[in-house]
Write a protein that holds these residues in place. Structure first.
Motif, PDB file in Angstrom:
ATOM      1  N   UNK A  64       2.168 -19.748  -1.290  1.00 38.37           N
ATOM      2  CA  UNK A  64       0.874 -20.240  -0.810  1.00 38.37           C
ATOM      3  C   UNK A  64      -0.080 -19.079  -0.533  1.00 38.37           C
ATOM      4  N   UNK A  65      -1.334 -19.284  -0.814  1.00 32.92           N
ATOM      5  CA  UNK A  65      -2.354 -18.248  -0.658  1.00 32.92           C
ATOM      6  C   UNK A  65      -2.386 -17.708   0.769  1.00 32.92           C
ATOM      7  N   UNK A  66      -2.226 -18.584   1.751  1.00 35.11           N
ATOM      8  CA  UNK A  66      -2.263 -18.144   3.147  1.00 35.11           C
ATOM      9  C   UNK A  66      -1.153 -17.139   3.453  1.00 35.11           C
ATOM     10  N   UNK A  67       0.014 -17.360   2.896  1.00 36.84           N
ATOM     11  CA  UNK A  67       1.135 -16.449   3.123  1.00 36.84           C
ATOM     12  C   UNK A  67       0.856 -15.099   2.470  1.00 36.84           C
ATOM     13  N   UNK A  68       0.317 -15.113   1.276  1.00 34.14           N
ATOM     14  CA  UNK A  68      -0.036 -13.870   0.579  1.00 34.14           C
ATOM     15  C   UNK A  68      -1.132 -13.139   1.355  1.00 34.14           C
ATOM     16  N   UNK A  69      -2.155 -13.872   1.803  1.00 38.27           N
ATOM     17  CA  UNK A  69      -3.233 -13.261   2.588  1.00 38.27           C
ATOM     18  C   UNK A  69      -2.685 -12.606   3.854  1.00 38.27           C
ATOM     19  N   UNK A  70      -1.730 -13.268   4.501  1.00 40.22           N
ATOM     20  CA  UNK A  70      -1.129 -12.716   5.715  1.00 40.22           C
ATOM     21  C   UNK A  70      -0.384 -11.416   5.405  1.00 40.22           C
ATOM     22  N   UNK A  72      -0.922  -9.359   2.903  1.00 35.98           N
ATOM     23  CA  UNK A  72      -1.908  -8.333   2.545  1.00 35.98           C
ATOM     24  C   UNK A  72      -2.594  -7.800   3.804  1.00 35.98           C
ATOM     25  N   UNK A  73      -2.918  -8.688   4.736  1.00 34.87           N
ATOM     26  CA  UNK A  73      -3.542  -8.266   5.989  1.00 34.87           C
ATOM     27  C   UNK A  73      -2.601  -7.364   6.789  1.00 34.87           C
ATOM     28  N   UNK A  74      -1.322  -7.709   6.835  1.00 35.88           N
ATOM     29  CA  UNK A  74      -0.339  -6.866   7.526  1.00 35.88           C
ATOM     30  C   UNK A  74      -0.280  -5.476   6.891  1.00 35.88           C
ATOM     31  N   UNK A  75      -0.260  -5.439   5.570  1.00 35.97           N
ATOM     32  CA  UNK A  75      -0.228  -4.161   4.859  1.00 35.97           C
ATOM     33  C   UNK A  75      -1.495  -3.353   5.144  1.00 35.97           C
ATOM     34  N   UNK A  76      -2.648  -3.999   5.090  1.00 41.28           N
ATOM     35  CA  UNK A  76      -3.921  -3.317   5.337  1.00 41.28           C
ATOM     36  C   UNK A  76      -3.953  -2.742   6.756  1.00 41.28           C
ATOM     37  N   UNK A  77      -3.458  -3.487   7.724  1.00 43.44           N
ATOM     38  CA  UNK A  77      -3.418  -2.995   9.105  1.00 43.44           C
ATOM     39  C   UNK A  77      -2.494  -1.794   9.249  1.00 43.44           C
ATOM     40  N   UNK A  78      -1.341  -1.857   8.607  1.00 43.45           N
ATOM     41  CA  UNK A  78      -0.402  -0.735   8.659  1.00 43.45           C
ATOM     42  C   UNK A  78      -1.002   0.500   7.987  1.00 43.45           C
ATOM     43  N   UNK A  79      -1.660   0.300   6.865  1.00 48.58           N
ATOM     44  CA  UNK A  79      -2.289   1.414   6.157  1.00 48.58           C
ATOM     45  C   UNK A  79      -3.407   2.019   6.996  1.00 48.58           C
TER      46      UNK A  79
END
Length: 104
Positions: A64-70, A72-79
């Motif tokens: 689901x798109x929401x799971x992928x968005x989550x 990606x957001x986690x990765x962006x925050x870690x980066x």
């Protein structure tokens, strides 16, 4: 006649935020004006040298798109956290270098 308002790019906005933070930290530590200007100039150069932008495009079919968005957001925050730590580490090195060079 229309007025065109140009907004600064994300890179410019990021630099303004970083510069304000660097100046504030150095001011709090009673750094000289000369030291502050040297360090700010070096940090701007470092940021320009290591600027990173990445565009991501996905064809999501299995999750689901929401799971992928989550994810990606986690990765962006870690980066972002990693980048902030690198900048802070570089700032401390630049301060020590400028002090060793006699800038105050």
């Amino acid at each position: 006649m229309s007025n065109i308002i140009e907004f600064p790019t994300k890179t410019v906005r990021d630099w303004i935020s970083i510069e304000n933070t660097v100046r504030s930290l150095l001011n709090q530590s009673n750094a000289s004006d000369n030291l502050t200007e040297v360090v700010v100039d070096r940090m701007k150069t470092a940021l320009e040298e290591h600027q990173f932008e990445y565009s991501l495009s996905l064809n999501v079919q299995e999750e689901p798109v929401e799971k992928v968005n989550h994810k990606i957001a986690d990765f962006a925050n870690a980066l972002q956290e990693h980048s902030n730590n690198l900048l802070l580490s570089r700032l401390f090195l630049e301060v020590r270098l400028a002090q060793a060079e006699g800038h105050g």
